[in-house]
Structure formats: C-alpha cells, structure tokens
Motif scaffolding. Sequence first.
Motif, short mmCIF file in Angstrom:
data_model
loop_
_atom_site.label_atom_id
_atom_site.label_comp_id
_atom_site.label_asym_id
_atom_site.label_seq_id
_atom_site.Cartn_x
_atom_site.Cartn_y
_atom_site.Cartn_z
N SER A 23 -3.90 7.00 8.07
CA SER A 23 -4.30 6.56 9.41
C SER A 23 -3.95 5.09 9.68
O SER A 23 -3.91 4.66 10.82
N GLU A 48 4.45 5.47 3.83
CA GLU A 48 3.87 6.80 4.04
C GLU A 48 5.00 7.82 4.15
O GLU A 48 6.04 7.55 4.73
N ASP A 72 9.17 7.70 0.45
CA ASP A 72 8.40 8.14 -0.71
C ASP A 72 7.95 6.89 -1.46
O ASP A 72 8.75 6.23 -2.12
N GLY A 73 6.67 6.58 -1.34
CA GLY A 73 6.14 5.34 -1.90
C GLY A 73 6.04 5.31 -3.41
O GLY A 73 5.76 4.26 -3.99
N GLU A 90 0.86 -1.19 0.00
CA GLU A 90 0.00 0.00 0.00
C GLU A 90 0.89 1.24 0.00
O GLU A 90 1.81 1.33 0.81
N GLN A 118 -6.88 1.44 5.92
CA GLN A 118 -6.89 0.56 4.74
C GLN A 118 -5.92 -0.62 4.92
O GLN A 118 -6.25 -1.77 4.60
N MET A 177 2.67 12.91 -3.46
CA MET A 177 3.70 13.95 -3.42
C MET A 177 5.08 13.32 -3.49
O MET A 177 5.26 12.17 -3.10
N THR A 226 -3.19 5.03 -2.40
CA THR A 226 -4.33 5.80 -1.88
C THR A 226 -4.06 7.31 -1.94
O THR A 226 -4.58 8.07 -1.14
N GLY A 269 0.70 5.14 0.84
CA GLY A 269 -0.18 6.12 1.49
C GLY A 269 -0.85 5.52 2.71
O GLY A 269 -2.07 5.32 2.73
#
Length: 214
Positions: A89, A107, A134-135, A84, A92, A208, A151, A86
């Motif tokens: 919280s 994240e 940085d994903g 994943e 997901q 970003m 996400t 992002g």
Amino acid sequence: MSFDAEAKMQFLFALRSRGVTDARTLRAMEKIDRARFISGSVFAGRAYEDMPLPIACGQTISQPSVVGLMTQALEVEERHKVLEVGTGSGYQAAILSLLARRVYTVERYRRLVDGARRIFDELSLTNITAFTADGSHGLPEQAPFDRIIVTAAAEDPPGPLLAQLRIGGIMVLPVGQSDTVQSLIRVRRSEDGFDYEELRTVRFVPLMEGLGRD
Ligand code: SAH
C-alpha cells in the motif's frame, strides 16, 4: 472515521501497549494516516485497528504494531538511505520517509506501485522513489543502503540484499519456511560479517520471484 484526535490517541495507545516505544517512530506513525492507504476499500473503516487488512492484488497492508516494531528495530537516522522490499500500500514507506533522507521501495505488482505513488504525491512525500521490480535482487544501482526492510517472508535472507547492505548497516526481515510461522530477524553488518538476532514471530505474505501480473 477520520484520523481525528480521539482515533489518533487510541491508535498510539495500542501501539505503545504492543511495544512500540521509540519516540521518532511514534511521531511518524502519528503523522501518517493509515486510512489514506486503504481508502475506497470496504475495510477503510478499520484502518486504526491493529490488524493486517487486504489491499489490491491479494496482498495486505501490515498490522500497525508490526510496522512500528519493524521501524524501531531498523534504527533509522535522518541521513540514511533506506531500501524497502514490498511496497504494498505504501504505508511503511511513507513512515520511513519521515525518518530517513531517502527511501527506495520496490514492489512486484505495478498496480500497487501506481497506487502508492499517487498517495506519496498527495502527501508530498518527495523523498520516496517506487519501482516495479523483483525486490529480491535489491536495487544494485542505488546500493549500498544504510537500512533495508523486507515486508514479505523469504526462506533465507536474500544474498543480493545482504550484499547491498552497507557495513554498519541494519536489515530487518521476516524469515521462515512456511506461510504461517516466521521469525522477524535483525541483521547487522560489521567489518567481520553478519550478526543475526531473532526479534519475534510474525506472519507475512511470501516473497515471490519475478513480477506480478497486475
Ligand atoms: N509494506 C507494505 C506491506 C506489504 S505486503 C505496506 O506497508 O502496505 C508485501 C508486499 O511484498 C506485497 O505487496 C507483495 O506483492 C510484495 N512482494 C512479494 N515478493 C516481492 C518481491 N520479490 N519483490 C517486490 N515485492 C514483493
């Protein structure tokens, strides 16, 4: 409000009425209490409403029905290794962790990663590993992935993520030129290349570059 029987029933009903029909997805969303991921926020009381809500670092926890639709579009199986991009919280990722063998989540804000890790520990979700990075570069050392979910919205599917998707794998991500109109895309990788399918319109925060300041 606690995730009691009444709240849960209404939450699941709303998900179904918005097209989340996959039984495994619904079971996972029944088990993971969304309120845990926004506890302490002034919005905590709205955890079971079908809307995105603000979290730290100016980001958002996605709308439950969108989380459900993306999860079912991903067709996750028990033996899968999932990436994943992002974490936000962690909501997901927590749902995915009940469906997959292993979840890696990335994240760019350290503060969000720390918060999500704490909740994963509290819930004993031991098959999730969260990284501050940085994903958009993916996670080359863990590739290839059976499934990738992004996400945050990019203008195009990031090349490194396509490269890290296993043949036969699926990636679900929002793609769009603007902050307001984006398409949710499902990419299937075959021996011959990539097939793209547009699922619906969505609205996500932008993907970003680099790390966040927090
Ligand atoms: N999946 C989250 C929702 C995340 S909102 C949840 O369930 O709560 C999108 C997140 O993507 C934000 O936290 C944002 O900081 C993060 N993000 C944006 N660009 C990123 C990048 N290049 N690498 C990693 N994370 C990124």
